[in-house]
Design an enzyme around this catalytic site. Structure first.
Site, mmCIF file in Angstrom:
data_model
loop_
_atom_site.group_PDB
_atom_site.id
_atom_site.type_symbol
_atom_site.label_atom_id
_atom_site.label_comp_id
_atom_site.label_asym_id
_atom_site.label_seq_id
_atom_site.Cartn_x
_atom_site.Cartn_y
_atom_site.Cartn_z
ATOM 1 N N GLY A 33 0.821 -1.209 0.000
ATOM 2 C CA GLY A 33 0.000 0.000 0.000
ATOM 3 C C GLY A 33 0.851 1.253 0.000
ATOM 4 N N THR A 38 -1.142 2.640 7.919
ATOM 5 C CA THR A 38 -2.493 3.132 8.183
ATOM 6 C C THR A 38 -2.501 4.478 8.887
ATOM 7 O OG1 THR A 38 -3.398 0.887 8.276
ATOM 8 C CG2 THR A 38 -4.660 2.617 9.368
ATOM 9 N N HIS A 444 -4.629 26.529 39.374
ATOM 10 C CA HIS A 444 -5.975 27.100 39.445
ATOM 11 C C HIS A 444 -5.996 28.410 38.660
ATOM 12 C CE1 HIS A 444 -9.905 28.124 41.103
ATOM 13 N NE2 HIS A 444 -9.433 29.364 41.272
#
Length: 459
Positions: A33, A38, A444
């Site tokens: 391929g 992939t 925070h």
């Protein structure tokens, strides 16, 4: 006949093995391929580039909630596709050129399978072009392919898979996606965010059924407000209707759509290699490997989708590093080899909302007979989540009572794949929930405070 020290079948993670340590070895690389496998060409990378475009579109559509008026004039699909593959395709080409230029490497660009083992113990490999060569060692990294339900195949109807759908010529008005897993959820998000009507045909009752039940149920509920879900249904037949399709379901209903995407999973390519001729054991469709990634045949290793149940690129990369080291060791010298570590394999689904998980689900922990504590914390309970006006994001943590050991973490919401990383780290290095919560500062008002609060809420 050509002879090699090493042959590698597949150029996904297997292509990373040949570094400077192998400069003195003659190697064959076999790829039928697109070079790179992939992930690079039809998987992780291009899909996330489409997901990012979808996130931009979603943000624009939701801007009015925050006092900003904005709208999308149109989606330039050609430009969306060009942005993705204009960057990816050159990488595949340059990767192949790089290997071809190496003096010790030959590249075979057709399907390759095993032939009979030679009298001297070397492995015979044959290509569909009629070439034959032998190798002393072989790495099987042949990947996987999409699964197509028999009824859809038998109908002869046109369909796409994740391998092809990202290169369609134009956006459809209506897409039907058959499947309920990671691939289905991600493409449903992409096409929906870009203005396409989405229908999902789902065999079971929910999407992402392999996720923790809390995540699965909540995500399916959210999805049902955006996409049409046909649950407990299977496609039994299909017909071509001009450029579109008509799908008949097992309840007698017919769905007409412009495009069909089949996203019913992937299967290992182990059955395409004639592996038995080399003495390589295959079970349940996958090449069997041990903790050193060795197969049953001396000198033959395997990695990635062809042998792994996880079908995840980061797992394949980890296994490739193990194989890369162990190839240079004597076959029996396991003291010099390294082992794979599959204790805490994380996964993420880049859908909307994003999902990430590591470790046991609540049901799995209960099935193991563990005494557990569970905490579900809403994004909206912390300052940043409140600022976002988030109403669906959650962090679910599972620990073992007494020891405080983290057993599983499941997150659904904005940047879930990033928020979960410190939890993966804590599990990998044996930190308890209390140690993780109180042993560091939490910025925070940042979103990771939702993880902190979930940890503190465990009993």
């Amino acid at each position: 006949m050509e002879t090699y020290d090493i042959a590698i079948i597949g150029t996904g993670s297997g292509n990373s093995i040949l570094d400077e340590r192998y400069a003195s070895k003659r190697a064959a690389i076999c790829e039928q391929g697109t070079f790179g496998g992939t992930c690079l060409n039809v998987g992780c990378i291009p899909t996330k580039m489409f997901v990012y475009a979808a996130e931009v579109a979603k943000t624009i559509r939701g801007a009015s909630r925050y006092g900003i008026d904005a709208h999308i004039d149109r989606v330039r699909w050609d430009d969306v596709v060009s942005r993705v593959f204009g960057r990816i395709d050159p990488i595949a080409l340059s990767g192949e050129d790089y290997r071809r230029c190496a003096p010790n490497i030959d590249v075979y660009r057709t399907h390759t399978r095993f032939g009979p083992v030679q009298a001297d113990g070397r492995y015979l490999l044959r290509t569909d072009a009629g070439e034959e060569f032998t190798a002393e060692q072989v790495v099987i990294a042949a990947g996987s392919r999409p699964v197509i339900p028999p009824a859809i195949l038998a109908s002869g109807v046109d369909y796409h898979t994740s391998d092809t759908v990202m290169r369609i010529a134009e956006l459809p008005e209506h897409i039907v996606i058959v499947g309920s897993g990671f691939i289905a959820a991600e493409f449903a998000h992409v096409f929906s965010a870009l203005g396409v009507r989405v229908t999902l045909v789902i065999r079971g009752s929910c999407l992402l059924r392999h996720c923790d039940d809390t995540i699965c149920e909540r995500f399916t509920r959210i999805a049902s407000t955006k996409w049409e879900l046909r649950t407990h249904r299977n496609v039994v037949d299909g017909q071509q209707r001009g450029s579109g399709v008509a799908l008949r379901l097992d309840d007698g209903c017919t769905i007409n759509a412009d495009l069909l995407l089949v996203a019913t999973g992937r299967v290992s390519n182990a059955d395409l290699l004639d592996a038995e001729q080399a003495g390589v054991d295959v079970e349940d469709g996958r090449v069997i490997v041990d903790e050193y990634q060795r197969t049953s045949a001396r000198g033959v290793f395997a990695l990635g989708d062809v042998s792994s149940p996880y079908l995840l690129k980061h797992v394949a990369n980890h296994e490739a590093r193990v194989v890369q080291h162990n190839l240079l060791c004597d076959w029996e010298d396991t003291q010099s080899m390294i082992v794979t570590d599959h204790r805490y394999v994380p996964a993420a689904v880049f859908t909307d909302p994003q999902i990430a998980a590591v470790g046991l689900t609540e049901n799995q922990a209960v099935a193991k007979g563990l005494d557990i504590s569970v905490k579900i914390q809403d994004y909206g309970d912390v300052a940043y989540g409140w600022a976002m006006e988030d109403t669906s994001g959650i962090v679910k943590l599972i620990t073992e009572r007494g020891s405080g050991r983290l057993l599983g973490a499941h997150i659904m919401g904005y940047q879930a794949s990033s928020l979960i990383q410190p939890l993966i780290q804590a599990m990998s290095f044996g930190l308890t929930a209390a140690e993780m919560a109180r042993g560091q500062y939490w910025i925070h008002p940042a979103l990771p405070e939702v993880v902190e609060n979930a940890l503190l809420g465990l009993r």
